[in-house]
Design a protein around this motif. Structure first.
Motif, short mmCIF file in Angstrom:
data_model
loop_
_atom_site.label_atom_id
_atom_site.label_comp_id
_atom_site.label_asym_id
_atom_site.label_seq_id
_atom_site.Cartn_x
_atom_site.Cartn_y
_atom_site.Cartn_z
N ALA A 21 52.94 47.83 61.71
CA ALA A 21 52.04 46.71 61.42
C ALA A 21 51.90 45.82 62.64
N ALA A 22 52.99 45.54 63.33
CA ALA A 22 52.93 44.72 64.54
C ALA A 22 52.13 45.40 65.62
N SER A 23 52.28 46.71 65.76
CA SER A 23 51.53 47.47 66.75
C SER A 23 50.04 47.42 66.45
N ALA A 24 49.66 47.58 65.20
CA ALA A 24 48.25 47.53 64.81
C ALA A 24 47.69 46.13 65.03
N ALA A 25 48.46 45.10 64.77
CA ALA A 25 47.99 43.73 64.98
C ALA A 25 47.75 43.48 66.46
N ARG A 26 48.65 43.98 67.33
CA ARG A 26 48.45 43.81 68.77
C ARG A 26 47.21 44.54 69.23
N ALA A 27 46.93 45.73 68.70
CA ALA A 27 45.74 46.49 69.08
C ALA A 27 44.48 45.71 68.71
N ASP A 28 44.51 45.00 67.57
CA ASP A 28 43.36 44.19 67.17
C ASP A 28 43.17 42.98 68.06
N GLU A 29 44.20 42.59 68.81
CA GLU A 29 44.10 41.40 69.66
C GLU A 29 43.72 41.75 71.09
N GLU A 30 43.77 43.02 71.46
CA GLU A 30 43.48 43.42 72.83
C GLU A 30 41.99 43.51 73.07
N PHE A 31 41.59 43.20 74.31
CA PHE A 31 40.19 43.34 74.68
C PHE A 31 39.84 44.83 74.66
N PRO A 32 38.65 45.17 74.17
CA PRO A 32 38.31 46.58 73.96
C PRO A 32 37.85 47.32 75.23
N PHE A 33 38.71 47.37 76.23
CA PHE A 33 38.40 48.17 77.40
C PHE A 33 38.26 49.62 76.97
N GLY A 34 37.30 50.32 77.56
CA GLY A 34 37.09 51.73 77.23
C GLY A 34 36.24 51.95 75.99
N PHE A 35 35.60 50.91 75.50
CA PHE A 35 34.76 51.03 74.29
C PHE A 35 33.34 50.58 74.58
N GLU A 36 32.44 51.02 73.71
CA GLU A 36 31.08 50.54 73.73
C GLU A 36 30.91 49.60 72.55
N MET A 37 30.17 48.51 72.76
CA MET A 37 29.92 47.59 71.65
C MET A 37 28.46 47.18 71.65
N ASP A 119 36.90 45.27 64.33
CA ASP A 119 35.85 45.85 65.16
C ASP A 119 34.81 44.81 65.59
N SER A 120 35.08 43.54 65.37
CA SER A 120 34.17 42.46 65.73
C SER A 120 34.72 41.71 66.95
N ILE A 121 33.87 41.56 67.96
CA ILE A 121 34.23 40.84 69.18
C ILE A 121 33.31 39.63 69.28
N THR A 122 33.89 38.45 69.46
CA THR A 122 33.11 37.23 69.62
C THR A 122 33.33 36.69 71.02
N LEU A 123 32.23 36.52 71.76
CA LEU A 123 32.27 35.93 73.09
C LEU A 123 31.68 34.53 72.98
N THR A 124 32.41 33.53 73.48
CA THR A 124 31.98 32.15 73.30
C THR A 124 31.79 31.46 74.64
N GLY A 125 30.66 30.81 74.77
CA GLY A 125 30.30 30.01 75.94
C GLY A 125 29.31 28.98 75.46
N PHE A 131 29.57 40.91 68.82
CA PHE A 131 29.38 42.34 69.05
C PHE A 131 30.20 43.12 68.05
N ARG A 132 29.77 44.35 67.79
CA ARG A 132 30.49 45.29 66.95
C ARG A 132 30.90 46.48 67.81
N LEU A 133 32.18 46.86 67.71
CA LEU A 133 32.63 48.05 68.42
C LEU A 133 32.01 49.28 67.81
N ASN A 134 31.56 50.19 68.65
CA ASN A 134 31.05 51.47 68.18
C ASN A 134 32.25 52.40 68.07
N THR A 135 32.76 52.55 66.87
CA THR A 135 34.01 53.30 66.67
C THR A 135 33.79 54.68 66.08
N ASN A 136 32.56 55.11 65.85
CA ASN A 136 32.35 56.43 65.27
C ASN A 136 32.24 57.48 66.33
#
Length: 136
Positions: A21-37, A119-125, A131-136
């Motif tokens: 569970a801790a590992s999954a929570a950390r993955a949700d907190e990491e920036f999605p390098f290597g993904f398309e959104m 799978d939701s990324i919010t960029l604030t300025g 953005f939504r991660l394309n996970t399929n």
């Protein structure tokens, strides 16, 4: 004896589930390098495109906007983020789509913080971009 083995097994299982569970929570907190959104936005009239960012493992970005395309770079430290746009390819498109692209690039360049929830990324300025991660 059996009772003691059952207690140890239950303890080990509880420990493993907590670690997973801790590992999954950390993955949700990491920036999605290597993904398309893809930008959480509606299509513009007369277009099938929705802006997307393909983020490489080192923060390099390939942008496909409503009309324009190009490259850029993300730098991330904690929840702070900086986007530097590169050269953009100007394609033949209506003025309203070109303006929407320019506005989106300006908003991306003004982004200061980011947040990930699943799978939701919010960029604030100056504007909030979702953005939504394309996970399929």
């Amino acid at each position: 004896m059996v009772s003691r083995i059952c207690k140890k097994t239950a303890f080990v299982l509880a420990l493993l589930s907590t670690a997973l569970a801790a590992s999954a929570a950390r993955a949700d907190e990491e920036f999605p390098f290597g993904f398309e959104m893809t930008l959480d936005a509606a299509r513009m009239p007369g277009s099938k495109r929705i802006p997307s960012l393909d983020i490489g493992d080192n923060g390099e970005v390939v942008l496909e906007l409503w009309c324009k395309g190009g490259k850029g770079q993300f730098s991330v430290a904690g929840n702070t983020i900086i986007f530097v746009p590169g050269a953009m390819e100007t394609r033949n498109c209506p003025p309203e789509r070109a303006q929407a692209d320019d506005d989106l690039l300006a908003a991306l360049a003004d982004v200061a913080t980011w947040r990930r929830q699943g799978d939701s990324i919010t960029l604030t300025g100056s504007k909030t971009l979702r953005f939504r991660l394309n996970t399929n």
